[in-house]
Design an enzyme around this catalytic site. Structure first.
Site, PDB file in Angstrom:
ATOM      1  N   LYS A   9       0.976  -1.284  -0.077  1.00 25.99           N
ATOM      2  CA  LYS A   9      -0.184  -0.114  -0.097  1.00 25.99           C
ATOM      3  C   LYS A   9       0.795   1.190  -0.121  1.00 25.99           C
ATOM      4  O   LYS A   9       2.046   1.083   0.209  1.00 25.99           O
ATOM      5  CB  LYS A   9      -0.887  -0.154   1.199  1.00 25.99           C
ATOM      6  CG  LYS A   9      -2.057  -1.212   0.897  1.00 25.99           C
ATOM      7  CD  LYS A   9      -2.941  -1.240   2.515  1.00 25.99           C
ATOM      8  CE  LYS A   9      -3.901  -2.329   2.443  1.00 25.99           C
ATOM      9  NZ  LYS A   9      -4.720  -1.932   3.744  1.00 25.99           N
ATOM     10  N   TYR A  49     -12.553  -2.301  -2.747  1.00 25.05           N
ATOM     11  CA  TYR A  49     -13.004  -2.207  -1.064  1.00 25.05           C
ATOM     12  C   TYR A  49     -14.569  -2.421  -1.089  1.00 25.05           C
ATOM     13  O   TYR A  49     -14.987  -1.804  -0.053  1.00 25.05           O
ATOM     14  CB  TYR A  49     -12.187  -1.251  -0.424  1.00 25.05           C
ATOM     15  CG  TYR A  49     -10.801  -1.375  -0.118  1.00 25.05           C
ATOM     16  CD1 TYR A  49     -10.576  -2.540   0.539  1.00 25.05           C
ATOM     17  CD2 TYR A  49      -9.922  -0.598  -0.392  1.00 25.05           C
ATOM     18  CE1 TYR A  49      -9.219  -2.769   0.969  1.00 25.05           C
ATOM     19  CE2 TYR A  49      -8.554  -0.807  -0.042  1.00 25.05           C
ATOM     20  CZ  TYR A  49      -8.234  -1.965   0.790  1.00 25.05           C
ATOM     21  OH  TYR A  49      -6.761  -2.162   1.315  1.00 25.05           O
ATOM     22  N   ASN A 112      -1.634   0.410   7.299  1.00 25.84           N
ATOM     23  CA  ASN A 112      -1.140  -1.169   7.670  1.00 25.84           C
ATOM     24  C   ASN A 112      -0.512  -1.980   6.606  1.00 25.84           C
ATOM     25  O   ASN A 112      -0.374  -3.166   6.572  1.00 25.84           O
ATOM     26  CB  ASN A 112      -2.507  -2.010   8.405  1.00 25.84           C
ATOM     27  CG  ASN A 112      -3.569  -2.239   7.286  1.00 25.84           C
ATOM     28  OD1 ASN A 112      -3.383  -1.934   6.264  1.00 25.84           O
ATOM     29  ND2 ASN A 112      -4.338  -3.187   7.703  1.00 25.84           N
ATOM     30  N   HIS A 115      -2.152  -5.340   1.681  1.00 25.81           N
ATOM     31  CA  HIS A 115      -3.357  -6.098   1.404  1.00 25.81           C
ATOM     32  C   HIS A 115      -3.126  -7.513   0.753  1.00 25.81           C
ATOM     33  O   HIS A 115      -2.156  -7.703  -0.044  1.00 25.81           O
ATOM     34  CB  HIS A 115      -4.076  -5.504   0.519  1.00 25.81           C
ATOM     35  CG  HIS A 115      -5.510  -6.135  -0.092  1.00 25.81           C
ATOM     36  ND1 HIS A 115      -6.498  -6.205   0.565  1.00 25.81           N
ATOM     37  CD2 HIS A 115      -5.503  -6.968  -1.263  1.00 25.81           C
ATOM     38  CE1 HIS A 115      -7.367  -6.786   0.236  1.00 25.81           C
ATOM     39  NE2 HIS A 115      -6.797  -7.592  -0.987  1.00 25.81           N
ATOM     40  N   GLU A 126     -10.065 -10.182  -7.318  1.00 32.72           N
ATOM     41  CA  GLU A 126      -9.212  -8.895  -7.257  1.00 32.72           C
ATOM     42  C   GLU A 126      -8.059  -8.992  -7.998  1.00 32.72           C
ATOM     43  O   GLU A 126      -7.646  -8.072  -8.654  1.00 32.72           O
ATOM     44  CB  GLU A 126      -8.814  -9.025  -5.659  1.00 32.72           C
ATOM     45  CG  GLU A 126      -9.602  -8.720  -4.522  1.00 32.72           C
ATOM     46  CD  GLU A 126      -9.288  -8.892  -3.153  1.00 32.72           C
ATOM     47  OE1 GLU A 126      -8.303  -9.178  -2.844  1.00 32.72           O
ATOM     48  OE2 GLU A 126     -10.260  -8.664  -2.471  1.00 32.72           O
TER      49      GLU A 126
END
Ligand code: IDP
Ligand code: MG
Length: 150
Positions: A9, A49, A112, A115, A126
């Site tokens: 990310k 998402y 975080n 993913h 995805e």
């Protein structure tokens, strides 16, 4: 054999942690079959998402994932979905076990780092959002990482 989508990310890219993240997944034995640096458009972010639409953190999550380029990859291996998620660690880095990516490198759930798809069905959906079929390159591995699997 499974495939799963991994995203390093924006915080991982900005902090220069992409190499560390890839190294951990590779050392685990997962094989990279697609990899690219890219921007996530708001449309792609919403689609990726969409299960979180309506949650209090959704707007912030979209801002986060579109804020800076990401590194998207597809990795494969035996039980790749669960293997990748166990290497990534719990969603909240403060609760993630030391030795995991989030447990070693992260501190807050809003940043975080990584993913990983949460099921084979999510992975299929995805992977198709981030990669064209011809971007997934299969090749023989030189190591015997998977041969000992019973
Ligand atoms: P996962 O990434 O471990 O699968 P999910 O529950 O699917 O976790 O949440 C997707 C992403 O949304 C998380 O990785 C994180 O970036 C963000 N997120 C989840 N819960 C919160 C929260 O409570 N506050 C802020 N961001 C959150
Ligand atoms: Mg998730």
């Amino acid at each position: 054999m499974e495939r799963t989508l991994i995203l390093a990310k924006p915080d991982a890219v900005q902090r220069g942690l992409v190499g560390d993240i890839i190294a951990r997944l590779e050392r685990r034995g997962l094989q990279i079959v697609a990899l690219k640096l890219m921007r996530v458009t708001p449309a792609l972010a919403h689609e990726h998402y969409k299960e979180h639409q309506g949650k209090p953190f959704f707007a912030g999550l979209i801002d986060y994932i579109t804020s800076c380029p990401i590194v998207a990859m597809v990795v494969q291996g035996p039980r790749a979905v669960d293997v990748a998620r166990s290497t990534i660690g719990a969603t909240d880095p403060a609760a993630a076990a030391p030795g995991t990516i989030r447990g070693d490198l992260g501190l807050t759930v809003g940043r975080n780092l990584v993913h990983g798809s949460d099921s084979p069905a999510s992975a299929a959906r995805e992977v198709a959002l981030f990669f064209r079929p011809d971007e997934l390159l299969d090749y023989a591995r030189s190591s015997d990482t998977w041969i000992s699997e019973n």
